[in-house]
Design a protein around this motif. Structure first.
Motif, PDB file in Angstrom:
ATOM      1  N   LEU A  41       0.857  -1.180   0.000  1.00  0.00           N
ATOM      2  CA  LEU A  41       0.000   0.000   0.000  1.00  0.00           C
ATOM      3  C   LEU A  41       0.893   1.229   0.000  1.00  0.00           C
ATOM      4  N   GLU A  42       0.830   1.995  -1.064  1.00  0.00           N
ATOM      5  CA  GLU A  42       1.677   3.186  -1.200  1.00  0.00           C
ATOM      6  C   GLU A  42       1.046   4.403  -0.547  1.00  0.00           C
ATOM      7  N   ASP A  43       1.901   5.261   0.010  1.00  0.00           N
ATOM      8  CA  ASP A  43       1.517   6.609   0.441  1.00  0.00           C
ATOM      9  C   ASP A  43       0.364   6.599   1.444  1.00  0.00           C
ATOM     10  N   VAL A  44       0.496   5.803   2.514  1.00  0.00           N
ATOM     11  CA  VAL A  44      -0.608   5.705   3.467  1.00  0.00           C
ATOM     12  C   VAL A  44      -0.733   6.962   4.332  1.00  0.00           C
ATOM     13  N   HIS A  45       0.175   7.928   4.189  1.00  0.00           N
ATOM     14  CA  HIS A  45      -0.058   9.221   4.838  1.00  0.00           C
ATOM     15  C   HIS A  45      -1.246   9.936   4.219  1.00  0.00           C
ATOM     16  N   TRP A  46      -1.676   9.509   3.018  1.00  0.00           N
ATOM     17  CA  TRP A  46      -2.883  10.050   2.395  1.00  0.00           C
ATOM     18  C   TRP A  46      -4.091   9.145   2.619  1.00  0.00           C
ATOM     19  N   ALA A  47      -3.923   8.080   3.360  1.00  0.00           N
ATOM     20  CA  ALA A  47      -4.977   7.068   3.458  1.00  0.00           C
ATOM     21  C   ALA A  47      -6.223   7.633   4.116  1.00  0.00           C
ATOM     22  N   ASP A  48      -7.352   7.159   3.650  1.00  0.00           N
ATOM     23  CA  ASP A  48      -8.613   7.487   4.285  1.00  0.00           C
ATOM     24  C   ASP A  48      -8.739   6.706   5.585  1.00  0.00           C
ATOM     25  N   GLU A  49      -9.720   7.082   6.376  1.00  0.00           N
ATOM     26  CA  GLU A  49      -9.886   6.485   7.699  1.00  0.00           C
ATOM     27  C   GLU A  49     -10.175   4.987   7.620  1.00  0.00           C
ATOM     28  N   ALA A  50     -10.993   4.579   6.659  1.00  0.00           N
ATOM     29  CA  ALA A  50     -11.334   3.166   6.548  1.00  0.00           C
ATOM     30  C   ALA A  50     -10.099   2.334   6.184  1.00  0.00           C
ATOM     31  N   THR A  51      -9.251   2.859   5.321  1.00  0.00           N
ATOM     32  CA  THR A  51      -8.007   2.148   4.973  1.00  0.00           C
ATOM     33  C   THR A  51      -7.110   2.008   6.197  1.00  0.00           C
ATOM     34  N   LEU A  52      -6.999   3.060   6.997  1.00  0.00           N
ATOM     35  CA  LEU A  52      -6.198   2.966   8.214  1.00  0.00           C
ATOM     36  C   LEU A  52      -6.784   1.934   9.176  1.00  0.00           C
ATOM     37  N   ASP A  53      -8.098   1.813   9.186  1.00  0.00           N
ATOM     38  CA  ASP A  53      -8.711   0.797  10.051  1.00  0.00           C
ATOM     39  C   ASP A  53      -8.352  -0.609   9.596  1.00  0.00           C
ATOM     40  N   VAL A  54      -8.301  -0.827   8.273  1.00  0.00           N
ATOM     41  CA  VAL A  54      -7.879  -2.140   7.778  1.00  0.00           C
ATOM     42  C   VAL A  54      -6.443  -2.417   8.222  1.00  0.00           C
ATOM     43  N   LEU A  55      -5.574  -1.411   8.098  1.00  0.00           N
ATOM     44  CA  LEU A  55      -4.192  -1.577   8.547  1.00  0.00           C
ATOM     45  C   LEU A  55      -4.127  -1.858  10.045  1.00  0.00           C
ATOM     46  N   ARG A  56      -4.991  -1.196  10.793  1.00  0.00           N
ATOM     47  CA  ARG A  56      -5.009  -1.411  12.246  1.00  0.00           C
ATOM     48  C   ARG A  56      -5.339  -2.868  12.570  1.00  0.00           C
ATOM     49  N   VAL A  57      -6.332  -3.418  11.879  1.00  0.00           N
ATOM     50  CA  VAL A  57      -6.702  -4.822  12.109  1.00  0.00           C
ATOM     51  C   VAL A  57      -5.575  -5.741  11.644  1.00  0.00           C
ATOM     52  N   LEU A  58      -5.008  -5.454  10.476  1.00  0.00           N
ATOM     53  CA  LEU A  58      -3.909  -6.277   9.967  1.00  0.00           C
ATOM     54  C   LEU A  58      -2.739  -6.276  10.952  1.00  0.00           C
ATOM     55  N   GLY A  59      -2.404  -5.110  11.488  1.00  0.00           N
ATOM     56  CA  GLY A  59      -1.285  -5.031  12.417  1.00  0.00           C
ATOM     57  C   GLY A  59      -1.497  -5.861  13.662  1.00  0.00           C
ATOM     58  N   ARG A  60      -2.730  -5.948  14.118  1.00  0.00           N
ATOM     59  CA  ARG A  60      -3.018  -6.699  15.333  1.00  0.00           C
ATOM     60  C   ARG A  60      -3.075  -8.204  15.077  1.00  0.00           C
ATOM     61  N   ARG A  61      -3.346  -8.621  13.832  1.00  0.00           N
ATOM     62  CA  ARG A  61      -3.612 -10.045  13.593  1.00  0.00           C
ATOM     63  C   ARG A  61      -2.653 -10.712  12.622  1.00  0.00           C
ATOM     64  N   VAL A  62      -1.741  -9.946  12.051  1.00  0.00           N
ATOM     65  CA  VAL A  62      -0.911 -10.491  10.983  1.00  0.00           C
ATOM     66  C   VAL A  62       0.086 -11.526  11.499  1.00  0.00           C
ATOM     67  N   GLY A  63       0.405 -11.466  12.793  1.00  0.00           N
ATOM     68  CA  GLY A  63       1.506 -12.246  13.341  1.00  0.00           C
ATOM     69  C   GLY A  63       1.502 -13.723  13.034  1.00  0.00           C
ATOM     70  N   GLY A  64       0.438 -14.419  13.056  1.00  0.00           N
ATOM     71  CA  GLY A  64       0.441 -15.866  12.860  1.00  0.00           C
ATOM     72  C   GLY A  64      -0.006 -16.298  11.491  1.00  0.00           C
ATOM     73  N   THR A  65       0.156 -15.442  10.494  1.00  0.00           N
ATOM     74  CA  THR A  65      -0.382 -15.736   9.162  1.00  0.00           C
ATOM     75  C   THR A  65       0.703 -15.624   8.094  1.00  0.00           C
ATOM     76  N   PRO A  66       0.502 -16.270   6.951  1.00  0.00           N
ATOM     77  CA  PRO A  66       1.454 -16.121   5.834  1.00  0.00           C
ATOM     78  C   PRO A  66       1.166 -14.853   5.035  1.00  0.00           C
ATOM     79  N   THR A  67       1.436 -13.709   5.654  1.00  0.00           N
ATOM     80  CA  THR A  67       1.066 -12.418   5.069  1.00  0.00           C
ATOM     81  C   THR A  67       2.175 -11.407   5.291  1.00  0.00           C
ATOM     82  N   LEU A  68       2.534 -10.690   4.241  1.00  0.00           N
ATOM     83  CA  LEU A  68       3.437  -9.551   4.370  1.00  0.00           C
ATOM     84  C   LEU A  68       2.750  -8.334   3.780  1.00  0.00           C
ATOM     85  N   VAL A  69       2.543  -7.335   4.622  1.00  0.00           N
ATOM     86  CA  VAL A  69       1.952  -6.074   4.186  1.00  0.00           C
ATOM     87  C   VAL A  69       3.023  -4.999   4.308  1.00  0.00           C
TER      88      VAL A  69
END
Length: 871
Positions: free
Chosen positions: A123-151
């Motif tokens: 995801l490029e340029d998240v300093h311009w991100a809308d609130e909903a996009t930041l919320d997705v990142l917030r959830v990803l940050g909390r849950r990404v640890g045990g998954t095969p995912t790189l964001v």
């Protein structure tokens, strides 16, 4: 680590460390140890280029998705994910297209990868991100640890002011295990010299002019050869000036349409000049992407856009607006942006409210408020009712984003419009909104007047859905006055009316209120009803109702001393409010959690919750007041510096006097701080003013008189009411300690026991102080024990801190070692996943404990005490 990209200078320099970090994170993701990497750096430093190089090398081993945020004044909700869906797995596409919200989209993304074939999302340029996009990142940050995912999320770290939403997000995720930060640094002088080889340019001068920024360097070199332009703007425009008139027209058209202009729209905007696209691409000014034609860098786009005359810019926006309106796939937020730039009132009033509704639907309340504001700038000629609709929409969006002051001002204007419209029921409903907002700010008297006015307006009129809102606000007012029967009657009527008119929102709120009333009389039944109300709201997507219900579950647990209920629901409440952008309720429950953890003796948790409140830029007065009071008490009880400063900040918040309980908490905290400092006059000043105010709550009176007794301002005396403070005032210390222990108030129990003369009780108090880390009280009790003839009194607050002569805690030792290695506080915060504020407190504490005035003195003292040796 810096990257250089240019059509003429295809060179990549000084980025090995960054790429190694990305590759390591990718390998971890492939093994099921997911990561969210925030890649920061200044504009033009090469974040995108480095990430693109990595992405293209790893894409064949991953499910690769790439999306970017748009530099619009009000970005479209979930903007980068709308771009991602073109190549995404079906489940991700369905979640985005189906308005699944942050939680649903994040879940779909986390399920998209598999071991050996991880999901790679950029995801490029998240300093311009809308609130909903930041919320997705917030959830990803909390849950990404045990998954095969790189964001990988790139952002400009030089554009994050204190209240920037991305800075809030970074703070929220600071302690998440799967979240890391990488920084892209500017080019060194050696790298600039290498790029300038073969040109008559002084490398040192070029490096000084550009500060090593790769974009600036490449643009300056590409613009000329014999001379260095005075500014990068000149460099960009010099490059554009070499183009023919048709190509220049294309470049200008693309500049007013960030991030790119679709190929289909170019013809509509510039006509036959579109044939010059190849010339633009060949020059390196523009590049082709999957969606159209774009600038190679946002800085270049801005430079060109600002160079266009106002009349030309207006004409371009109008042409593009017409093209977008005719497009069946037009993004309403983008159309609203160009409508405003084109000064087209009709188009703004058509598309901005639609964009606001879309933003609110996915929880992007700040963007929703901005879109309503955009419409209101063109609404002077609207009928009062139509204008009121926009004002009410903006007000609610501001409130849910916890911008309460603005919400109040806007809803007042809406009420005036409803009066002008002659619509009493609509005015009554707007008054119920105003009441909610006033209660949040602590303006209870004015709120009650608004309830009375709404009730008068609604009385006697044929029943409509607005009556449900009036009945519900009446229920809340009665509940605040302790009239449970009247409250239940109003709440039940609100539910009945809401169900008849199929209003799920107010029906949900009525269910939560009914459950809360029942819980006052029958906790177990009330909890069951609250849980049912929360689950119903979740199913219906009524996130505010669910958030309020989860807050209610926490309150009821605290109110009844049922800490098992609090433990069960507090994390869930914070997580849900965070994931669904219920900022008002999230901040509220964090403040409640801070006080709860303080009272349980979980002081590290209390500081964490309080710091989370204070790190948030929103303005709820009570929550910030409460967080500061909690911090002051933790610092005092631990013997750390900064307690009086926190109390001064709490007073400066300015909680209205009507919030008597908040002023009571502040007075008690001031008294406690003053008592430890042996400042008897300050104890007197802190308590006398509140006691003279004729407090109605006898427990509050006893609490203040307790500190006066400890300071020997008052002697033993009976107190009205029951409770441990009243027992203390009667000199029944051990009974008070037993009550506090039974209610899980360990520090207060130890404080009561410290006032006895019984050696066994004093030993019990001393042991509890050591466990809690209450050093000042432990010192007081130890002195009393020794004066009573007791021997072998343990020294130091607890075993962990007795490990060194300076009484540093394990965390302070960690901080000390990083101070000794030369790291600044901000760097230490990143390394230890702490907030900068917490690190500041740790550094202040270790300076005090080591008797040092500077960090250098602290390191020298630590070396003398062998504190820096490996453990």
């Amino acid at each position: 680590m810096a990257i250089v990209e240019s059509a003429r200078l295809g060179v990549l320099l000084e980025r090995d460390r960054l790429l190694d970090g990305l590759r390591t994170a990718f390998a971890d993701a492939g093994a099921g140890r997911g990561r969210l990497l925030f890649v920061g750096g200044e504009a033009g430093v090469g974040k995108t280029t480095a990430t693109r190089v990595f992405f293209e090398g790893a894409d064949h081993d991953a499910v690769g998705l790439w999306g970017g945020c748009d530099p619009l004044v009000t970005p479209p909700p979930l903007g980068p994910f709308l771009e991602v869906v073109a190549g995404a797995p079906p489940a991700v596409t369905a979640a985005v297209d189906g308005d699944a919200g942050a939680h649903g989209i994040a879940t779909a993304l986390l399920d998209a990868g598999q071991p050996g074939l991880p999901l790679l999302l950029v995801l490029e340029d998240v300093h311009w991100a809308d609130e909903a996009t930041l919320d997705v990142l917030r959830v990803l940050g909390r849950r990404v640890g045990g998954t095969p995912t790189l964001v990988i999320a790139t952002y400009r770290d030089d554009q994050l002011e204190r209240d920037h939403p991305l800075r809030v997000l970074l703070g929220d995720l600071a302690t998440s295990d799967g979240v890391r930060r990488l920084k892209v640094e500017p080019l060194s002088l050696a790298a600039v010299a290498r790029l300038a080889e073969g040109r008559e340019v002084d490398p040192a001068s070029l490096h000084r002019l550009t500060a090593g920024n790769p974009f600036y360097v490449t643009e300056v070199l590409a613009a000329g050869g014999d001379d260095v332009p005075a500014t990068v703007r000149d460099a960009v425009l010099a490059r554009v000036a070499r183009l023919g008139p048709h190509a220049t027209a294309v470049v200008e058209a693309v500049s007013i349409a960030p991030p790119s202009l679709e190929a289909g729209s170019i013809l509509a905007v510039v006509g036959e000049a579109s044939e010059s696209i190849d010339e633009c691409l060949a020059s390196g000014v523009l590049r082709a992407d999957d969606f159209g034609i774009a600038f190679r860098h946002e800085l270049a786009r801005v430079a060109v856009e600002e160079s266009i005359s106002p009349a030309r810019r207006l004409a371009l926006h109008r042409s593009l607006l017409l093209a977008l309106i005719d497009s069946p796939r037009a993004d309403v937020a983008r159309v609203a942006h160009h409508a405003e730039q084109a000064a087209d009132p009709e188009a703004v009033l058509r598309f901005a409210p639609a964009a606001a509704a879309e933003a609110a639907r996915v929880g992007a309340y700040r963007e929703a408020a901005a879109q309503y504001a955009r419409a209101l700038r063109f609404a002077d000629d609207l009928a009062p009712g139509d204008r009121a609709d926009l004002l009410e929409g903006r007000s609610r969006a501001c409130y849910l984003a916890d911008d309460q002051t603005e919400a109040i001002e806007v809803i007042r204007e809406a009420i005036r419009c409803r009066q002008e419209q002659g619509a009493p029921l609509e005015e009554a409903r707007a008054l119920t909104e105003l009441t909610d907002y006033l209660w949040c700010r602590g303006y209870n008297g004015e709120a009650n007047e608004a309830v009375f006015r709404a009730s008068q307006l609604a009385a006697g009129l044929p029943e409509r859905r607005e009556h449900a809102y009036v009945s519900h606000i009446q229920a809340l007012e009665a509940l605040g006055h302790g009239d449970l029967d009247a409250s239940l009657e109003h709440a039940q009527r609100a539910l009945d009316v809401a169900q008849r008119f199929h209003d799920a929102t107010i029906a949900g709120h009525a269910r939560v209120t009914i459950a809360g009333i029942v819980a006052h009389r029958d906790l177990e039944r009330g909890i069951d009803l609250l849980e049912e109300a929360v689950e119903s709201a979740r199913r219906q997507g009524e996130h505010e109702v669910a958030a309020r219900g989860l807050n209610g579950l926490v309150y009821r647990g605290i109110e009844w001393g049922r800490h098992d209920l609090v433990e069960r629901h507090i994390g869930e409440a914070i997580e849900y409010c965070t994931e669904h952008t219920q900022d008002l309720w999230r901040i509220n429950v964090l403040a409640v959690a801070a006080r709860w953890a303080l009272e349980r003796g979980r002081w590290d948790d209390a500081v964490g919750y309080a710091d989370a409140v204070l790190a948030d830029p929103r303005e709820s007065p009570w929550t910030h007041h409460e967080a500061l009071c909690v911090l002051a008490l933790v610092r005092t009880r631990r013997g750390d510096p900064g307690a009086r400063e926190a109390l001064a900040d709490a007073a400066a918040v300015g909680v209205p006097r009507e919030e008597e309980f908040a002023h009571m908490d502040l007075a008690a905290a001031r008294a406690e701080v003053a008592w430890y400092e042996l400042a008897v006059d300050d104890v007197d000043a802190a308590t006398a003013a509140m006691l003279s105010a004729e407090l109605e709550d006898p427990k509050a009176v006893a609490r203040l008189r307790f500190w006066r007794r400890l300071a020997r301002l008052d002697g033993a005396a009976p107190a009205d009411g029951a409770g441990p403070y009243a027992l203390c005032l009667a000199g029944r210390w051990q009974e008070a300690a037993e009550e506090w222990t039974a209610s899980s108030y360990p520090y207060e129990a130890a404080l009561a026991l410290s006032q006895t003369i019984d050696v066994d009780a004093l030993r019990q108090a001393h042991g509890e102080c050591l466990r809690l880390g209450a050093r000042p009280l432990a010192t007081i009790v130890a002195r009393k024990l020794r004066e009573s003839g007791a021997r072998d009194v343990p020294r130091g607050p607890r075993a962990a801190t007795r490990a060194n002569e300076a009484d540093l805690t394990p965390r302070e030792l960690d901080v000390l070692r990083l101070v000794a290695s030369g790291l600044r506080n901000a760097e230490i915060a990143e390394r230890l996943y702490l907030s900068p504020r917490t690190v500041d407190h740790h550094v202040s504490a270790l300076l005090r404990k080591l008797g040092a005035r500077t960090r250098g003195e602290a390191v020298a003292a630590a070396a003398r005490l062998a504190l820096l040796e490996d453990r």
